[in-house]
Design a protein around this motif. Structure first.
Motif, PDB file in Angstrom:
ATOM      1  N   VAL A  10      42.061  -8.649  19.981  1.00  0.00           N
ATOM      2  CA  VAL A  10      41.930  -7.394  20.730  1.00  0.00           C
ATOM      3  C   VAL A  10      40.538  -6.832  20.473  1.00  0.00           C
ATOM      4  O   VAL A  10      40.188  -6.532  19.325  1.00  0.00           O
ATOM      5  CB  VAL A  10      43.021  -6.396  20.307  1.00  0.00           C
ATOM      6  N   PRO A  11      39.714  -6.670  21.516  1.00  0.00           N
ATOM      7  CA  PRO A  11      38.308  -6.288  21.301  1.00  0.00           C
ATOM      8  C   PRO A  11      38.105  -5.016  20.482  1.00  0.00           C
ATOM      9  O   PRO A  11      37.225  -4.984  19.601  1.00  0.00           O
ATOM     10  CB  PRO A  11      37.775  -6.139  22.730  1.00  0.00           C
ATOM     11  N   HIS A  12      38.900  -3.958  20.721  1.00  0.00           N
ATOM     12  CA  HIS A  12      38.628  -2.721  19.975  1.00  0.00           C
ATOM     13  C   HIS A  12      39.005  -2.870  18.499  1.00  0.00           C
ATOM     14  O   HIS A  12      38.405  -2.227  17.631  1.00  0.00           O
ATOM     15  CB  HIS A  12      39.342  -1.524  20.627  1.00  0.00           C
ATOM     16  N   VAL A  13      39.968  -3.738  18.189  1.00  0.00           N
ATOM     17  CA  VAL A  13      40.320  -3.990  16.797  1.00  0.00           C
ATOM     18  C   VAL A  13      39.191  -4.761  16.118  1.00  0.00           C
ATOM     19  O   VAL A  13      38.771  -4.430  15.003  1.00  0.00           O
ATOM     20  CB  VAL A  13      41.652  -4.760  16.694  1.00  0.00           C
ATOM     21  N   LEU A  14      38.677  -5.784  16.784  1.00  0.00           N
ATOM     22  CA  LEU A  14      37.547  -6.543  16.235  1.00  0.00           C
ATOM     23  C   LEU A  14      36.339  -5.639  16.016  1.00  0.00           C
ATOM     24  O   LEU A  14      35.626  -5.779  15.016  1.00  0.00           O
ATOM     25  CB  LEU A  14      37.185  -7.692  17.170  1.00  0.00           C
ATOM     26  N   ALA A  15      36.116  -4.701  16.934  1.00  0.00           N
ATOM     27  CA  ALA A  15      34.981  -3.800  16.797  1.00  0.00           C
ATOM     28  C   ALA A  15      35.135  -2.909  15.566  1.00  0.00           C
ATOM     29  O   ALA A  15      34.161  -2.670  14.829  1.00  0.00           O
ATOM     30  CB  ALA A  15      34.841  -2.943  18.053  1.00  0.00           C
ATOM     31  N   THR A  16      36.354  -2.431  15.301  1.00  0.00           N
ATOM     32  CA  THR A  16      36.583  -1.605  14.115  1.00  0.00           C
ATOM     33  C   THR A  16      36.339  -2.398  12.845  1.00  0.00           C
ATOM     34  O   THR A  16      35.837  -1.868  11.846  1.00  0.00           O
ATOM     35  CB  THR A  16      38.021  -1.046  14.126  1.00  0.00           C
TER      36      THR A  16
END
Length: 400
Positions: free
Chosen positions: A160-166
């Motif tokens: 999930v992109p926003h999880v990876l970003a965090t």
């Protein structure tokens, strides 16, 4: 910021071990852990002993790292010989980091050759490296197989992109199916590492990552709860209120979901690990949980031989300088007494699905755990239930 080294007594400059390490050695497997302490960028949640190129400073180099590791392999063979230990072939090798695959494949091959030439690899030895999905190519993976690697563990963490970003992860999740396919085509077994409990990750997000991991048809999956470690960028963001702290209830729900989804095709064999078949279990990690012997190569690496545990200096420069001077890189050590070894056997052994022997355990404690449905009982052994896995620390406390 990397974690502090544990306290203990000073390690001998020549690395010498007491002759007590010979006791029972024939019944213990011998493995090698090779730590590669380099990363392209530092992930915000990570407190492992790793360094980016800007953090290394003078006197430490990725280009010369393999030669330092080979020097410690030679030292290790000499230390074990001087302790009177009979030669044992290496059953498992695990190359971790950091990102080991930042090094040229030839460097990883040289280190495996050093293990093979110094100790020998047992027939059918398991040889694993960790890798980030953005750090390998089909050619690189083929070169690993040619060097003797049998297995690769990809640090996927989430799709999930926003999880990876965090998490400050840099790989594109769309690339993961490709790298898994390349690894299979090269002849490598594939493990996928996941993390749950990232601030902002919903249960639906976690389901997406689990389903995506299972769709890869991996041989093995590890799923770990995120720990917000002091000193990390993530810890600072949580402490400031920018991000919410993970909660025990959220992580418990995500663990139960992982066991449900992964359990469709894989079987759990250790609290955080699932394998397609018994042959796909990570034998190197099983050796840790069973209390076998291993030599940890590299800055900050930990070793254990016959009830003696030691740990190396942390910085690659200090590590290289020690070895260049002909000294052991060990910073400190502890010699475990019988009671400490018993406690470790309970703490580690109860994590395994194979069950833990009840001999020597308090029957009243065992009966209470059975009544509370934290363990199941088979003649002579107990095994954690799913609820017991969530409360494993409680189980261990009650048994010790």
């Amino acid at each position: 910021m990397s974690p502090q080294l544990p306290e203990g007594e000073s390690a001998p400059l020549d690395g010498a071990l007491p002759t007590s390490v010979r006791d029972g050695a024939a019944d213990r497997a011998f493995g090698v852990y090779l730590h590669v302490p380099f990363c392209r960028v530092r992930c915000g949640y990570c407190d492992f002993n790793t360094y980016t190129s800007s953090e290394l400073g003078e006197g430490a180099s990725q280009a010369t790292y393999a030669s330092s590791a080979l020097a410690e392999i030679a030292l290790g063979a000499d230390v074990l010989r001087r302790a009177g230990l009979s030669a044992r072939e290496v059953a498992t090798v695990f190359v971790g980091g950091g990102t080991p695959t930042l090094l040229p494949a030839a460097d990883l091959a040289a280190m495996i050759d050093g293990v093979r030439e110094t100790w020998g690899l047992a027939p059918g030895a398991e040889v694993t490296t960790e890798a980030n999905p953005d750090s390998v190519t089909p050619r690189y993976l083929a070169d690993l197989v040619a060097a003797g690697f049998t297995r690769v563990s990809f640090g996927v963490q989430s799709v999930v992109p926003h999880v990876l970003a965090t998490l400050d992860r840099t790989h594109d999740p769309r690339r993961v199916p490709d790298v898994v396919r390349w690894a299979r085509e090269a002849g490598l077994a594939v493990s996928v590492d996941l993390i749950y409990g990232t601030p902002g990750e919903s249960l639906a997000d976690w389901r997406i990552s689990l389903e995506a991991a299972l769709a890869l048809e991996p041989d093995h999956v590890s799923a770990y709860a995120l720990t917000v470690e002091p000193g990390t960028a993530l810890h600072r963001r949580v402490r400031s209120g920018e991000l919410p702290a993970p909660t025990g209830d959220d992580e418990a729900a995500k663990y139960e979901l992982a066991d449900e989804i992964l359990g469709r095709e894989l079987g759990w064999y250790e609290i955080s690990n699932w394998a397609r078949t018994p042959a796909d279990r990570c034998r190197h990690n099983l050796a840790y949980w069973r209390g076998d012997d291993w030599w940890g190569i590299g800055p900050g690496a930990h070793s254990h031989v016959g009830g003696v545990r030691w740990w190396n200096v942390k910085h690659p420069r200090a590590y290289a300088n020690r070895l260049a001077a002909g000294h052991s890189p060990a910073h400190g050590r502890e010699i475990l007494d019988d009671e400490a070894q018993r406690l470790e056997r309970v703490m580690l052994g109860t994590r395994l699905a194979q069950g833990f022997p009840t001999a020597g355990l308090d029957p009243r404690a065992v009966a209470g755990l059975i009544a509370e449905e934290l363990v199941t009982f088979r003649p002579g052994t107990i095994t954690l239930t799913r609820r017991g896995r969530l409360l494993a620390d409680t189980v261990v406390h009650r048994l010790t």
